[in-house]
Design an enzyme around this catalytic site. Sequence first.
Site, mmCIF file in Angstrom:
data_model
loop_
_atom_site.group_PDB
_atom_site.id
_atom_site.type_symbol
_atom_site.label_atom_id
_atom_site.label_comp_id
_atom_site.label_asym_id
_atom_site.label_seq_id
_atom_site.Cartn_x
_atom_site.Cartn_y
_atom_site.Cartn_z
ATOM 1 N N ARG A 69 0.893 -1.320 -0.008
ATOM 2 C CA ARG A 69 0.017 -0.076 0.044
ATOM 3 C C ARG A 69 0.814 1.266 0.168
ATOM 4 O O ARG A 69 0.530 2.250 -0.537
ATOM 5 C CB ARG A 69 -0.974 -0.042 1.344
ATOM 6 C CG ARG A 69 -1.754 1.176 1.224
ATOM 7 C CD ARG A 69 -3.089 1.166 2.147
ATOM 8 N NE ARG A 69 -3.083 0.447 3.435
ATOM 9 C CZ ARG A 69 -2.336 0.969 4.607
ATOM 10 N NH1 ARG A 69 -1.890 2.178 4.275
ATOM 11 N NH2 ARG A 69 -2.185 -0.005 5.493
ATOM 12 N N TYR A 122 -14.695 17.216 -16.561
ATOM 13 C CA TYR A 122 -15.154 15.865 -16.478
ATOM 14 C C TYR A 122 -16.313 15.633 -15.552
ATOM 15 O O TYR A 122 -16.404 16.227 -14.524
ATOM 16 C CB TYR A 122 -13.895 14.879 -16.269
ATOM 17 C CG TYR A 122 -14.129 13.503 -16.189
ATOM 18 C CD1 TYR A 122 -14.554 12.857 -17.416
ATOM 19 C CD2 TYR A 122 -14.455 12.784 -15.189
ATOM 20 C CE1 TYR A 122 -14.861 11.497 -17.346
ATOM 21 C CE2 TYR A 122 -14.884 11.336 -14.921
ATOM 22 C CZ TYR A 122 -14.842 10.815 -16.197
ATOM 23 O OH TYR A 122 -15.332 9.660 -16.210
ATOM 24 N N ASP A 205 -5.837 19.316 -15.027
ATOM 25 C CA ASP A 205 -6.122 17.964 -15.613
ATOM 26 C C ASP A 205 -5.564 17.796 -16.966
ATOM 27 O O ASP A 205 -6.233 18.593 -18.157
ATOM 28 C CB ASP A 205 -7.689 17.489 -15.497
ATOM 29 C CG ASP A 205 -8.329 16.115 -16.039
ATOM 30 O OD1 ASP A 205 -7.361 15.514 -16.898
ATOM 31 O OD2 ASP A 205 -9.143 15.634 -15.393
ATOM 32 N N LYS A 230 -6.885 6.616 -20.184
ATOM 33 C CA LYS A 230 -7.168 7.194 -21.432
ATOM 34 C C LYS A 230 -5.905 6.736 -22.204
ATOM 35 O O LYS A 230 -5.439 5.638 -22.268
ATOM 36 C CB LYS A 230 -7.546 8.534 -21.423
ATOM 37 C CG LYS A 230 -8.507 8.743 -20.120
ATOM 38 C CD LYS A 230 -9.945 8.004 -20.596
ATOM 39 C CE LYS A 230 -11.012 7.969 -19.697
ATOM 40 N NZ LYS A 230 -11.183 9.311 -18.976
HETATM 41 C C1 LIG Z 1 -11.881 9.792 -17.541
HETATM 42 C C2 LIG Z 1 -11.647 11.194 -17.095
HETATM 43 C C3 LIG Z 1 -11.420 11.331 -15.908
HETATM 44 C C4 LIG Z 1 -11.626 10.246 -14.751
HETATM 45 O O1 LIG Z 1 -10.878 9.079 -14.732
HETATM 46 P P1 LIG Z 1 -11.141 7.663 -14.663
HETATM 47 O O2 LIG Z 1 -9.836 6.937 -14.660
HETATM 48 O O3 LIG Z 1 -12.131 7.228 -15.372
HETATM 49 O O4 LIG Z 1 -11.646 7.790 -12.980
HETATM 50 C C5 LIG Z 1 -10.986 12.532 -15.326
HETATM 51 N N1 LIG Z 1 -10.591 13.506 -16.429
HETATM 52 C C6 LIG Z 1 -10.848 13.431 -17.588
HETATM 53 C C7 LIG Z 1 -10.594 14.633 -18.402
HETATM 54 C C8 LIG Z 1 -11.265 12.105 -18.272
HETATM 55 O O5 LIG Z 1 -11.421 12.032 -19.460
#
Ligand SMILES: *Cc1c(COP(=O)(O)O)cnc(C)c1O
Length: 431
Positions: A69, A122, A205, A230
């Site tokens: 962890r 998001y 982000d 992604k």
């Molecule tokens: C998919 C996404 C998230 C969330 O990520 P997860 O891996 O699904 O928890 C956050 N920000 C953006 C821009 C995203 O496309």
Amino acid sequence: MKAHKYSPESLMMSLGYKPEWSEGAIKTPIFQTSTFVFKTAEEGKALFEAAYGLKTAKKDQEPGLIYSRINNPNLEILENRLCVWDDAEDCAVFESGMSAISTVFLECLKPGDLLLYSSPVYGGTDHFIHHFLPKIGVEVISFGPDHNLRDLIDLVNKTGKAERLAMIYAETPANPTNAIIDIEICREAADFFGTEEKKVAVAVDNTYMGPLWSQPLQLGADLVIYSATKYIGGHSDLIAGAVLGNNEIMKRVKILRTFLGNMASPNTCWLMLRSLETLKIRMEQQMKNARKVAKHLNKHPKVEKVYYLGLLDPKHKMYKLYKKQYSAPGAMISFDIKGGEKEAFQFLNNLKLFKLAVSLGSTEGLAQHPATMTHAGVDPLSKHEMGITDKLVRLSIGIENVKDILWDIDQALEKVGQDIQPRQFNQLLEV
Ligand SMILES: *Cc1c(COP(=O)(O)O)cnc(C)c1O
């Protein structure tokens, strides 16, 4: 010979791992273990002192392995490699992008604080900001791509809580509209309200453009965040997240992660190590395909408007910012189809090669309808303001041959307006 610095893509196969650690295995094995054996009790004591910051650890001393962890070889090697792309001092990998985002919020905000965030964000982030943060007494206000530094300062001052501004959060380019936010302006606003004792953190982000085409840390952000589900994962087969920044701030993020216990598993880290080896060629191919798809859609009679940074006119007010912040236009395209939900659905239902699914950045092309899918939860008024209408379709471009991608788009657009019943769930057989 002159000293040579390898490019990131050349380091992804080996950085941070030595075959002699694992019987000469060329690739990092999966360290599927919960705990690590100490050589002596004294060593165990020293490792805990370092991990919990009880004694100032010797400079450059890597925290030793204690418990999965806290740290694990797969996690650490992956974090080392991710640091290379963003030129970051440290990285923390999480079990999801949302986990990375919520941990950053929880570490940077406390009751009574003010958060300034860019809109749209998001859907999951939007939910956390509006439904969780107010519960712990955090006030939230938003800004948009059209706001300049003066506007940000006015927005914060108007709340009467300027001295409690703790964080500026930006998602750029925004999902699904590709609207862009100026990271340097966020930095300037943070410095305007921050003091030596109370710095205002800027978090970005960078899921849409990173880590290849934008490095927010170099533009003044304190933290860069990814949904590694992604592009970084890139194969639609894992969920993960990452946060990067300087040692000081990352130490705080990592300690909170240790106690929330939301680090990625060794198996997920191992999959991402494999993904990183092809990150650059995948993303470049996706972007090259996307440029062609965007141009093609832009000329199509059934398409009203295409939202893609690569199509920005040099005279457009956002063009300079686009060029400053990004080295390429990315591989995400949104477009307004002529008509509304009916036409958008006809298009989506008739795609054969594209998969009708949310998520993005994967090797295969993905298509979805933001208004009723990823952004279904956003309130109707803001949806309208952001341009998330019934006619908007979002495409994530994959690495398939672009001829096949264009063929698929054309044949699906051809069926729009005709009353043909699509055959669903046997797309595989039809291809
Ligand atoms: C998919 C996404 C998230 C969330 O990520 P997860 O891996 O699904 O928890 C956050 N920000 C953006 C821009 C995203 O496309």
